[in-house]
Scaffold this active site. Structure first.
Site, PDB file in Angstrom:
ATOM      1  N   ALA A 130       6.086   4.354  -1.029  1.00 47.15           N
ATOM      2  CA  ALA A 130       5.651   3.387  -0.056  1.00 47.15           C
ATOM      3  C   ALA A 130       4.835   2.734   0.166  1.00 47.15           C
ATOM      4  O   ALA A 130       4.401   1.476   0.734  1.00 47.15           O
ATOM      5  CB  ALA A 130       5.060   4.993   0.950  1.00 47.15           C
TER       6      ALA A 130
ATOM      7  N   GLY B 250      -2.765  -6.516 -14.961  1.00 48.86           N
ATOM      8  CA  GLY B 250      -2.135  -5.599 -15.559  1.00 48.86           C
ATOM      9  C   GLY B 250      -1.370  -6.363 -16.192  1.00 48.86           C
ATOM     10  O   GLY B 250      -0.010  -5.993 -17.032  1.00 48.86           O
TER      11      GLY B 250
ATOM     12  N   ASN C  45       1.478  -7.505 -10.684  1.00 49.92           N
ATOM     13  CA  ASN C  45       1.959  -6.680 -11.192  1.00 49.92           C
ATOM     14  C   ASN C  45       0.886  -5.049 -12.126  1.00 49.92           C
ATOM     15  O   ASN C  45       1.917  -4.241 -12.093  1.00 49.92           O
ATOM     16  CB  ASN C  45       2.048  -7.393 -12.857  1.00 49.92           C
ATOM     17  CG  ASN C  45       2.632  -6.637 -13.819  1.00 49.92           C
ATOM     18  OD1 ASN C  45       3.204  -5.851 -13.846  1.00 49.92           O
ATOM     19  ND2 ASN C  45       1.609  -6.425 -14.902  1.00 49.92           N
TER      20      ASN C  45
ATOM     21  N   SER D  66       9.374  -3.022  -6.537  1.00 49.05           N
ATOM     22  CA  SER D  66       9.881  -1.207  -7.783  1.00 49.05           C
ATOM     23  C   SER D  66      11.014  -1.044  -6.969  1.00 49.05           C
ATOM     24  O   SER D  66      11.339  -0.737  -5.599  1.00 49.05           O
ATOM     25  CB  SER D  66       9.260   0.336  -8.000  1.00 49.05           C
ATOM     26  OG  SER D  66       9.671   1.406  -8.101  1.00 49.05           O
TER      27      SER D  66
ATOM     28  N   ASP E 156     -10.816  -4.732 -11.736  1.00 53.23           N
ATOM     29  CA  ASP E 156      -9.559  -3.279 -11.215  1.00 53.23           C
ATOM     30  C   ASP E 156      -9.346  -4.440  -9.521  1.00 53.23           C
ATOM     31  O   ASP E 156     -10.019  -4.526  -8.826  1.00 53.23           O
ATOM     32  CB  ASP E 156     -10.578  -2.573 -10.679  1.00 53.23           C
ATOM     33  CG  ASP E 156      -9.681  -1.298 -10.173  1.00 53.23           C
ATOM     34  OD1 ASP E 156      -8.382  -0.989  -9.352  1.00 53.23           O
ATOM     35  OD2 ASP E 156     -10.578  -0.379 -10.030  1.00 53.23           O
ATOM     36  N   VAL E 157      -7.620  -4.415  -9.488  1.00 54.57           N
ATOM     37  CA  VAL E 157      -7.571  -4.491  -7.918  1.00 54.57           C
ATOM     38  C   VAL E 157      -7.931  -3.943  -7.478  1.00 54.57           C
ATOM     39  O   VAL E 157      -7.743  -4.840  -5.597  1.00 54.57           O
ATOM     40  CB  VAL E 157      -5.945  -4.954  -8.786  1.00 54.57           C
ATOM     41  CG1 VAL E 157      -5.574  -6.317  -9.667  1.00 54.57           C
ATOM     42  CG2 VAL E 157      -5.273  -4.345  -8.900  1.00 54.57           C
TER      43      VAL E 157
ATOM     44  N   LYS F 140       4.667   0.816  -2.861  1.00 57.25           N
ATOM     45  CA  LYS F 140       5.836  -0.392  -3.022  1.00 57.25           C
ATOM     46  C   LYS F 140       6.931  -1.112  -2.497  1.00 57.25           C
ATOM     47  O   LYS F 140       6.735  -2.923  -2.133  1.00 57.25           O
ATOM     48  CB  LYS F 140       6.752  -0.349  -4.628  1.00 57.25           C
ATOM     49  CG  LYS F 140       5.776   0.038  -5.425  1.00 57.25           C
ATOM     50  CD  LYS F 140       5.245  -0.950  -6.274  1.00 57.25           C
ATOM     51  CE  LYS F 140       4.601  -0.577  -7.645  1.00 57.25           C
ATOM     52  NZ  LYS F 140       4.505  -1.904  -8.146  1.00 57.25           N
TER      53      LYS F 140
ATOM     54  N   TYR G   3       4.232   6.106  -4.254  1.00 61.67           N
ATOM     55  CA  TYR G   3       3.937   4.946  -4.828  1.00 61.67           C
ATOM     56  C   TYR G   3       4.951   4.443  -4.166  1.00 61.67           C
ATOM     57  O   TYR G   3       5.026   3.478  -4.160  1.00 61.67           O
ATOM     58  CB  TYR G   3       4.749   5.726  -6.485  1.00 61.67           C
ATOM     59  CG  TYR G   3       5.048   4.620  -7.307  1.00 61.67           C
ATOM     60  CD1 TYR G   3       4.431   3.846  -7.591  1.00 61.67           C
ATOM     61  CD2 TYR G   3       6.221   4.481  -7.641  1.00 61.67           C
ATOM     62  CE1 TYR G   3       4.843   2.583  -8.644  1.00 61.67           C
ATOM     63  CE2 TYR G   3       6.704   2.879  -8.639  1.00 61.67           C
ATOM     64  CZ  TYR G   3       5.693   2.391  -9.026  1.00 61.67           C
ATOM     65  OH  TYR G   3       6.780   1.556  -9.636  1.00 61.67           O
TER      66      TYR G   3
END
Ligand SMILES: NC(=O)c1ccc[n+]([C@@H]2O[C@H](COP(=O)([O-])OP(=O)(O)OC[C@H]3O[C@@H](n4cnc5c(N)ncnc54)[C@H](O)[C@@H]3O)[C@@H](O)[C@H]2O)c1
Length: 252
Positions: A157, A13, A90, A142, A63-64, A159, A155
């Site tokens: 969860a 990213g 990232n 995050s 695309d990771v 992170k 999101y």
């Protein structure tokens, strides 16, 4: 910062926002840079900037969440830059939805990118670090995983998984000279934050004044400074850390 010199750094990213600032700071500190981003075209200006700093740089379309993309990018990095010493995980997406509306497909997509992507990118480069008996892995998590975040259950969860991943891998590879740390940002002024600005009560200013003790929004450089430190020689005795760079929004 000493320690990044002549190391190869992969930044996922890295084309925009926090990742782009990280690329600049690691290049400043002497690293060669591989930008892995699904929008590699957006990295073109940054590629020229880093090359002008006298560092080698490559941008790979990755695309990771896709192992095939990662494998191709590792090959390109090995061919053009050499073995990887620093990995900054990232790349992420941060969709918002009421919990009752989140579908299993939404859940999988967030976890595939934000959590499984961290696993796959790390596994793809860690052999280089094991061989060198030196490595720095820095995961961008995050503050939502620390404090919780309404309308972002999937999101937050995903992170939280990144923080647990950090601590677990740190225990496994510490003896091999590899450190693994994470930085949970909070309110950093990037495209992601700008897209939700209108929905924050009182706008960014109102949000900052009511939630952030240092009374200013974060900048990508605030996070990049901490990444540069964790990527350096100076941080060698720090591993498994959650380094909250958030203006005091969440205090551990
Ligand atoms: N900005 C904030 O306030 C904030 C707060 C908490 C956490 N974070 C975290 O910081 C990191 C960076 O956030 P940002 O605000 O700079 O984001 P951003 O949206 O500005 O940039 C993200 C970059 O990642 C790339 N990307 C997204 N999904 C990808 C994928 N699947 N594969 C490859 N590249 C992908 C995008 O193309 C973009 O270049 C993320 O992990 C995010 O969750 C940011």
């Amino acid at each position: 910062m000493k320690g990044s010199t002549n190391k190869v750094a992969v930044v996922t990213g890295g084309a925009a926002g926090i990742g782009a600032a990280v690329c600049r700071f690691l290049a400043r500190d002497g690293a060669d840079i591989a930008i892995w981003d699904w929008n590699a075209d957006a990295a073109q200006g940054l590629v020229e900037e880093i090359a002008a700093m006298g560092r080698k740089v490559v941008a790979c379309k990755v695309d990771v969440s896709r192992q095939h993309d990662i494998e191709s990018a590792v090959k390109a990095v090995h061919d053009q830059l050499g073995p990887v010493g620093i990995l900054v995980n990232n790349a992420a997406i941060s969709p918002e939805k009421d919990f009752v509306d989140i579908t299993p497909e939404d859940w999988d997509r967030v976890f595939d990118i934000n959590t499984k992507g961290v696993f796959m990118c790390t596994q793809a480069v860690i052999d280089d670090m094991i061989t060198a008996r030196w490595g720095r892995i820095i995961n961008i998590s995050s503050s939502s995983a620390q404090s919780g975040a309404r309308r972002m259950v999937h999101y937050a969860a995903s992170k939280g998984g990144v923080i647990a991943f950090t601590k677990s891998l740190a225990q496994e590879v510490g003896a091999l000279g590899i450190t693994v740390n994470n930085i949970p940002p909070s309110t950093v002024y990037t495209a992601g934050l700008q897209s939700v600005e209108a929905r924050l009560p009182g706008g960014i200013e109102g949000y900052v004044n009511s939630t952030i003790p240092v009374k200013r929004v974060g900048q990508p450089e605030d996070i990049a400074n901490a990444v540069a430190f964790l990527a350096s020689e100076a941080s060698g005795y720090i591993t498994g850390l959650t380094l909250s760079v958030n203006g005091g929004r969440y205090m551990q």
